[in-house]
Design an enzyme around this catalytic site. Structure first.
Site, PDB file in Angstrom:
ATOM      1  N   HIS A 128       0.873  -1.179   0.000  1.00  0.00           N
ATOM      2  CA  HIS A 128       0.000   0.000   0.000  1.00  0.00           C
ATOM      3  C   HIS A 128       0.911   1.231   0.000  1.00  0.00           C
ATOM      4  O   HIS A 128       2.019   1.185   0.543  1.00  0.00           O
ATOM      5  CB  HIS A 128      -0.832  -0.055   1.286  1.00  0.00           C
ATOM      6  CG  HIS A 128      -1.875   1.001   1.422  1.00  0.00           C
ATOM      7  ND1 HIS A 128      -1.593   2.296   1.783  1.00  0.00           N
ATOM      8  CD2 HIS A 128      -3.228   0.938   1.277  1.00  0.00           C
ATOM      9  CE1 HIS A 128      -2.714   2.983   1.851  1.00  0.00           C
ATOM     10  NE2 HIS A 128      -3.728   2.187   1.551  1.00  0.00           N
ATOM     11  N   ASP A 205       3.350  -4.476   8.368  1.00  0.00           N
ATOM     12  CA  ASP A 205       2.148  -3.660   8.205  1.00  0.00           C
ATOM     13  C   ASP A 205       0.952  -4.593   8.403  1.00  0.00           C
ATOM     14  O   ASP A 205       0.597  -5.369   7.520  1.00  0.00           O
ATOM     15  CB  ASP A 205       2.149  -3.023   6.811  1.00  0.00           C
ATOM     16  CG  ASP A 205       0.859  -2.242   6.537  1.00  0.00           C
ATOM     17  OD1 ASP A 205      -0.027  -2.219   7.416  1.00  0.00           O
ATOM     18  OD2 ASP A 205       0.743  -1.675   5.438  1.00  0.00           O
ATOM     19  N   GLN A 208      -4.169  -5.072   7.323  1.00  0.00           N
ATOM     20  CA  GLN A 208      -5.183  -6.021   6.832  1.00  0.00           C
ATOM     21  C   GLN A 208      -5.095  -7.367   7.551  1.00  0.00           C
ATOM     22  O   GLN A 208      -5.807  -8.298   7.180  1.00  0.00           O
ATOM     23  CB  GLN A 208      -5.035  -6.235   5.319  1.00  0.00           C
ATOM     24  CG  GLN A 208      -5.238  -4.987   4.481  1.00  0.00           C
ATOM     25  CD  GLN A 208      -6.669  -4.446   4.504  1.00  0.00           C
ATOM     26  OE1 GLN A 208      -7.602  -5.111   4.958  1.00  0.00           O
ATOM     27  NE2 GLN A 208      -6.843  -3.231   4.032  1.00  0.00           N
ATOM     28  N   LYS A 231     -10.280   0.023  10.534  1.00  0.00           N
ATOM     29  CA  LYS A 231     -10.526  -1.168   9.708  1.00  0.00           C
ATOM     30  C   LYS A 231     -10.955  -2.356  10.563  1.00  0.00           C
ATOM     31  O   LYS A 231     -11.169  -3.447  10.051  1.00  0.00           O
ATOM     32  CB  LYS A 231      -9.252  -1.547   8.944  1.00  0.00           C
ATOM     33  CG  LYS A 231      -8.835  -0.530   7.899  1.00  0.00           C
ATOM     34  CD  LYS A 231      -7.644  -1.036   7.128  1.00  0.00           C
ATOM     35  CE  LYS A 231      -6.930   0.040   6.356  1.00  0.00           C
ATOM     36  NZ  LYS A 231      -7.639   0.498   5.170  1.00  0.00           N
ATOM     37  N   CYS A 371      -4.794   2.416  -3.582  1.00  0.00           N
ATOM     38  CA  CYS A 371      -3.546   2.938  -2.977  1.00  0.00           C
ATOM     39  C   CYS A 371      -2.387   1.975  -3.191  1.00  0.00           C
ATOM     40  O   CYS A 371      -1.536   1.812  -2.299  1.00  0.00           O
ATOM     41  CB  CYS A 371      -3.718   3.241  -1.493  1.00  0.00           C
ATOM     42  SG  CYS A 371      -4.881   4.543  -1.173  1.00  0.00           S
TER      43      CYS A 371
HETATM   44  C1  LIG Z   1      -2.091  -2.848   3.759  1.00  0.00           C
HETATM   45  C2  LIG Z   1      -2.432  -1.444   4.170  1.00  0.00           C
HETATM   46  N1  LIG Z   1      -1.488  -0.680   4.730  1.00  0.00           N
HETATM   47  C3  LIG Z   1      -1.731   0.565   5.133  1.00  0.00           C
HETATM   48  C4  LIG Z   1      -2.959   1.129   4.984  1.00  0.00           C
HETATM   49  C5  LIG Z   1      -3.186   2.532   5.418  1.00  0.00           C
HETATM   50  O1  LIG Z   1      -4.172   2.629   6.393  1.00  0.00           O
HETATM   51  P1  LIG Z   1      -4.649   4.058   6.872  1.00  0.00           P
HETATM   52  O2  LIG Z   1      -5.169   4.776   5.670  1.00  0.00           O
HETATM   53  O3  LIG Z   1      -5.703   3.765   7.880  1.00  0.00           O
HETATM   54  O4  LIG Z   1      -3.453   4.724   7.468  1.00  0.00           O
HETATM   55  C6  LIG Z   1      -3.990   0.384   4.389  1.00  0.00           C
HETATM   56  C7  LIG Z   1      -5.327   0.987   4.146  1.00  0.00           C
HETATM   57  O5  LIG Z   1      -6.030   0.615   3.239  1.00  0.00           O
HETATM   58  C8  LIG Z   1      -3.714  -0.941   3.984  1.00  0.00           C
HETATM   59  O6  LIG Z   1      -4.662  -1.702   3.418  1.00  0.00           O
END
Ligand SMILES: Cc1ncc(COP(=O)(O)O)c(C=O)c1O
Length: 415
Positions: A128, A205, A208, A231, A371
């Site tokens: 992401h 990270d 998910q 989430k 993203c």
């Molecule tokens: C794998 C992953 N990392 C990071 C993020 C970023 O999350 P946030 O926008 O809540 O900071 C997301 C959000 O979709 C994600 O799916």
């Protein structure tokens, strides 16, 4: 593939989510975009409302009843989250705004403090932007090399290639535990073992994974783990950075100001202990308390059951979508290797047109690059459609999605 048995009481769960009782465009709402942000149960909404109604005052600042009650609830939320991810102590849970801020905190407070020109960072092709852009900016600014673990045609990380990317200059390895596009679940163990061998720190990270499966950061033995509250049934504006204590203690602060200091004079400043060293200013404590209630909700269901339910729904979705002509699904075929995310394209229909037509049927999916533009470049497509699932997703909603896709094909005359 075979769809396994699902013992989850989804009907009962759905009653806790007022938003799911609504109709959209005259149709029962079919919400298939939980990977972007989940819906919230009454228990979370009520926990937050209770603070505002009954015991609201700034934390860490007052010696009066409301402030002490809010501070105790905030501390309790931190402890709940530590237990939820198996952290050894609540002090190792730093509250941030979201996963993005947690990753930026690491890029600023860890990487800018400890990396030198010529050092190397390894991420993956499926990240992401939140786990991509902060490292890219750092790499440009500090002449650090950024490398990418490639993906196999099935969408798994190519670990042999990873082995070849590692050098004695590798300082950081950062990767998504579960891909928000391909759904790929990456086993952290072999990556962490290989990164350790060259002395690199590992950032996982968990945006998910933490909402969807059991996570134990001690068993995983990662150095840092990040995720977002919104989430996983929690409110927006609250995220988490877990870190190993010695690393958090060695790092300088990210943002500075009130609360993160233990002493300020005209020419001296001493930082507060972790985690408060990283929490400058009034924190989002009501949101943290809401996230604590979310974690209670998930724990009562058990994360094993949450995972089993999503695997069941995902297997069903993969099976149903494979029956639709013109649909191409991305990511691992085996539902055991993927989270509750199914990304796909439909021949001759742009994902945005599909999403708009589905919306007319009350069905919410995500369309675009999610993203993850570099990953889409790698996949050779500019945009995809994504359906993602959670504890409240019913297989009937997958049926509605499949019917909605067939309907879109008829409307656009691509059948
Ligand atoms: C794998 C992953 N990392 C990071 C993020 C970023 O999350 P946030 O926008 O809540 O900071 C997301 C959000 O979709 C994600 O799916």
């Amino acid at each position: 593939m075979g769809v396994q048995l699902d013992l989850f009481n989804v009907r009962a769960i759905r009653r806790d989510f007022p938003i799911l009782q609504q109709r959209v465009n005259g149709k029962p709402v079919v919400f298939l975009d939980s990977a972007a942000s989940s819906q919230k149960p009454l228990q979370v909404l009520e926990a937050m409302e209770r603070v505002y109604r009954e015991a609201y005052a700034n934390v860490h600042r007052g010696v009066y009843t409301f402030s002490e009650a809010a501070t105790a609830a905030y501390d309790e939320a931190r402890a709940k989250i530590a237990r939820f991810i198996g952290a050894p102590s609540a002090e190792q849970i730093v509250f941030t705004r979201n996963a993005t801020e947690a990753l930026n905190l690491l890029a600023y407070a860890y990487a800018r403090a400890f990396l030198r020109e010529g050092d190397e960072i390894i991420i993956t092709e499926l990240e992401h932007h939140a786990n991509f852009v902060p490292w890219m900016v750092l790499a440009r600014e500090r002449n650090v090399t950024l490398k990418f673990i490639p993906i196999t045609p099935e969408g798994l990380l190519d670990l042999d290639a990873f082995e070849r990317l590692l050098t004695e200059r590798t300082r950081i390895v950062s990767f998504a535990h579960v891909s928000n596009v391909l759904g790929t679940i990456t086993d952290p163990a072999p990556i962490i073992a290989r990164a350790r061998a060259v002395g690199a720190v590992v950032i996982v990270d968990g945006s998910q994974s933490a909402p969807h499966m059991p996570v134990n950061v001690q068993a995983m033995d990662c150095d840092f783990f990040v995720f977002s509250g919104h989430k996983m049934l929690g409110p927006t504006g609250i995220g988490v950075l877990y870190g190993k204590r010695e690393l958090l203690e060695a790092m300088p602060p990210f943002l500075t100001g009130g609360d993160m200091i233990s002493y300020v004079g005209f020419d001296t400043v001493r930082w507060n202990d972790v985690p408060l060293k990283f929490e400058a200013g009034t924190p989002a404590f009501v949101e943290a308390i809401g996230l604590g209630a979310a974690v209670d909700y998930l724990s009562a269901l058990s994360m094993e059951a949450v995972r089993a339910h999503e695997q069941h729904v995902t297997a069903y979705a993969l099976e149903r979508l494979s029956e639709v002509s013109g649909v191409r699904v991305f990511g691992p075929e085996d539902p055991r290797r993927r989270g509750g995310v199914v990304t796909f394209t439909v021949d001759r229909i742009h994902p945005h047109d599909l999403a708009s037509l589905l919306d007319q049927q009350g069905i919410a999916i995500r369309a675009g690059h999610h993203c993850a533009q570099p990953l889409h470049q790698r996949l050779g497509v500019s945009a995809t459609a994504r359906a993602s699932f959670y504890i409240y997703t019913e297989t009937e909603e997958i049926d509605a999605l499949v019917e909605g896709i067939e309907h879109a094909k008829r409307v656009l005359r691509v059948s």
